[in-house]
Enzyme design. Structure first.
Site, PDB file in Angstrom:
ATOM      1  N   ASP A   1      43.456  75.424  60.144  1.00  0.00           N
ATOM      2  CA  ASP A   1      43.584  74.385  59.105  1.00  0.00           C
ATOM      3  C   ASP A   1      43.970  73.089  59.818  1.00  0.00           C
ATOM      4  OD1 ASP A   1      47.014  74.736  57.843  1.00  0.00           O
ATOM      5  OD2 ASP A   1      46.181  75.287  59.800  1.00  0.00           O
TER       6      ASP A   1
ATOM      7  N   ASN B   1      47.106  72.619  56.054  1.00  0.00           N
ATOM      8  CA  ASN B   1      47.863  71.401  56.406  1.00  0.00           C
ATOM      9  C   ASN B   1      47.352  70.189  55.637  1.00  0.00           C
ATOM     10  OD1 ASN B   1      49.646  72.401  58.371  1.00  0.00           O
ATOM     11  ND2 ASN B   1      47.970  72.504  59.850  1.00  0.00           N
TER      12      ASN B   1
ATOM     13  N   HIS C   1      53.737  75.579  67.109  1.00  0.00           N
ATOM     14  CA  HIS C   1      53.549  76.883  66.467  1.00  0.00           C
ATOM     15  C   HIS C   1      52.200  77.524  66.842  1.00  0.00           C
ATOM     16  CE1 HIS C   1      57.009  76.015  63.860  1.00  0.00           C
ATOM     17  NE2 HIS C   1      56.478  74.840  63.606  1.00  0.00           N
ATOM     18  N   ASP C   2      51.112  76.819  66.586  1.00  0.00           N
ATOM     19  CA  ASP C   2      49.776  77.412  66.816  1.00  0.00           C
ATOM     20  C   ASP C   2      49.478  77.620  68.295  1.00  0.00           C
ATOM     21  OD1 ASP C   2      48.361  75.566  63.996  1.00  0.00           O
ATOM     22  OD2 ASP C   2      49.549  77.399  64.082  1.00  0.00           O
TER      23      ASP C   2
ATOM     24  N   PHE D   1      54.835  78.624  56.108  1.00  0.00           N
ATOM     25  CA  PHE D   1      53.774  77.874  55.433  1.00  0.00           C
ATOM     26  C   PHE D   1      52.461  78.660  55.305  1.00  0.00           C
ATOM     27  CE2 PHE D   1      51.621  74.131  53.938  1.00  0.00           C
ATOM     28  CZ  PHE D   1      50.330  74.243  54.414  1.00  0.00           C
ATOM     29  N   ASN D   2      51.949  79.233  56.388  1.00  0.00           N
ATOM     30  CA  ASN D   2      50.636  79.877  56.327  1.00  0.00           C
ATOM     31  C   ASN D   2      50.619  81.077  55.374  1.00  0.00           C
ATOM     32  OD1 ASN D   2      49.427  78.090  58.100  1.00  0.00           O
ATOM     33  ND2 ASN D   2      49.936  79.311  59.903  1.00  0.00           N
TER      34      ASN D   2
ATOM     35  N   ASP E   1      47.295  72.895  65.314  1.00  0.00           N
ATOM     36  CA  ASP E   1      46.001  73.572  65.425  1.00  0.00           C
ATOM     37  C   ASP E   1      45.128  72.861  66.460  1.00  0.00           C
ATOM     38  OD1 ASP E   1      46.964  73.547  62.452  1.00  0.00           O
ATOM     39  OD2 ASP E   1      45.635  75.282  62.534  1.00  0.00           O
TER      40      ASP E   1
ATOM     41  N   THR F   1      45.342  80.501  62.716  1.00  0.00           N
ATOM     42  CA  THR F   1      46.536  79.637  62.765  1.00  0.00           C
ATOM     43  C   THR F   1      46.686  78.885  61.443  1.00  0.00           C
ATOM     44  OG1 THR F   1      45.240  77.805  63.674  1.00  0.00           O
ATOM     45  CG2 THR F   1      46.301  79.322  65.260  1.00  0.00           C
TER      46      THR F   1
HETATM   47  O1  RIB Z   1      54.369  77.078  59.741  1.00  0.00           O
HETATM   48  C1  RIB Z   1      53.582  76.487  60.744  1.00  0.00           C
HETATM   49  C2  RIB Z   1      52.118  76.674  60.450  1.00  0.00           C
HETATM   50  O2  RIB Z   1      51.760  75.979  59.261  1.00  0.00           O
HETATM   51  C3  RIB Z   1      51.211  76.081  61.545  1.00  0.00           C
HETATM   52  O3  RIB Z   1      50.027  76.829  61.604  1.00  0.00           O
HETATM   53  C4  RIB Z   1      50.910  74.704  61.052  1.00  0.00           C
HETATM   54  O4  RIB Z   1      49.677  74.196  61.555  1.00  0.00           O
HETATM   55  C5  RIB Z   1      50.800  74.964  59.574  1.00  0.00           C
HETATM   56  O5  RIB Z   1      49.490  75.435  59.315  1.00  0.00           O
HETATM   57 CA    CA Z   2      47.868  75.671  61.412  1.00  0.00          CA
END
Ligand code: RIB
Ligand code: CA
Length: 312
Positions: free
Chosen positions: A11, A40, A239-240, A167-168, A16, A126
């Site tokens: 996303d 995102n 994160h990704d 979030f994801n 990413d 991701t």
């Molecule tokens: O929580 C972090 C994730 O949420 C990452 O993948 C960031 O790009 C968002 O998508």
């Molecule tokens: Ca992401």
């Protein structure tokens, strides 16, 4: 070396984008295509951002449009534009990518590529897991054709959207539960470890001096770096990229075998990846590998090495 066929589901926001640049330089990966999902930022911007990053990487690979909302459209799909900017890439300005997305839908492409790879295909995701869930819902035989799924998402500990949910997963908990219960081994690279995979301002500045791709990583993350430092973090959490580097270099990480189910109903816990570390007393099926620690300096050095290989 036997290269691994990979589809990258994203996303494309800031992390990413950096993760895509890294993945394209990992020798073990034979990336076949990119599937995009709203997260995102809305899907049209995810597609545009992904196309731009591929041009920055100098590669010509297909991009496929997937879901523009979670499985249950009445779910309040958050975006993360407060972190990633209105355009999803830190509000950096860039021209539209020359190559348009393919006409085939993301979930149909995942199935077609899985058949072509005859069971060797791995998925790196991701983003919210809506595209993967759609593929599993539409093609019952798909799990037999996917070797492994590595996700950035979830956490055994706590969330970043709510106290319980990352979030994801929070964006589409039903999709995540389908993926964790697909029968395909899921490697969960969640906040337990990604909050330890940070770059500080000095390291980001140093990356900017490496080459054009390093400068992009620095510039695209400036706003998030300021936000992170302003909120007491030692730097910007990648994160990704943490998930992508794990997929190729697991020796830099610590893992455990667990059972995971995704809460979809809880008033306070919707989107939580409920993680069972114990024996088969609770969740008898150990359907996931949880990644819970990383050698941060080794992770950082691997990022520099891979980004540096764009100017080798
Ligand atoms: O929580 C972090 C994730 O949420 C990452 O993948 C960031 O790009 C968002 O998508
Ligand atoms: Ca992401």
């Amino acid at each position: 070396m036997e290269r691994i066929p990979v589809i990258f589901d994203c996303d494309t926001g800031i992390d990413d984008a950096i993760a895509i640049l890294l993945a394209l330089k990992i020798p073990a990966f034979d990336i076949k295509g990119f599937t995009c999902v709203a997260g995102n930022t809305p899907l049209p911007k995810v597609l545009r951002n992904t196309g731009h990053v591929l041009e920055l990487a100098g590669v010509d690979l297909p991009v496929y449009a997937g879901a523009d909302k979670p499985l249950f459209a009445d779910a309040t799909a958050p975006t993360a534009e407060h972190v990633h900017g209105k355009n999803g890439l830190g509000d950096l300005e860039f021209d539209d990518p020359k190559r348009a997305p393919e006409s085939m839908k993301a979930w149909d492409y995942i199935y077609e590529e899985a058949k072509r790879q005859n069971g060797a295909l791995e998925l790196i995701a991701t983003a919210p897991l809506t595209n993967l869930a759609m593929a599993f819902l539409k093609y019952k035989e798909l799990p037999k054709l996917i070797r492994r799924i590595v996700i950035m998402g979830g956490a055994a500990s706590y969330g970043n959207v709510t106290p319980a949910a990352e979030f994801n997963i929070y964006t589409d908990p039903e999709a995540a539960e389908i993926v964790f219960n697909s029968g395909v081994p899921v490697h969960m690279v969640g906040l337990d470890v990604t909050l330890k995979a940070w770059f500080n301002a000095e390291e980001s500045e140093k990356l900017s001096a490496v080459n054009e791709q390093g400068m992009f990583c620095h510039l695209v993350g400036r706003g998030e770096m300021r936000y992170s430092l302003g909120h007491g973090f030692p730097g910007m959490c990648l994160h990704d990229p943490c998930a992508v580097i794990y997929a190729a270099y697991p020796e830099l990480y610590k893992t455990d075998t667990v059972g995971v189910h995704v809460e979809t109903l809880g008033k306070y816990t919707r989107g939580k990846t409920v993680t069972d570390f114990l024996s088969d007393k609770q969740f008898p099926v150990k359907n996931a590998v949880i990644v819970y620690d990383v050698d941060r300096e080794a992770f950082r050095d691997k990022v520099f090495e891979l980004i540096g290989s764009y100017s080798a």
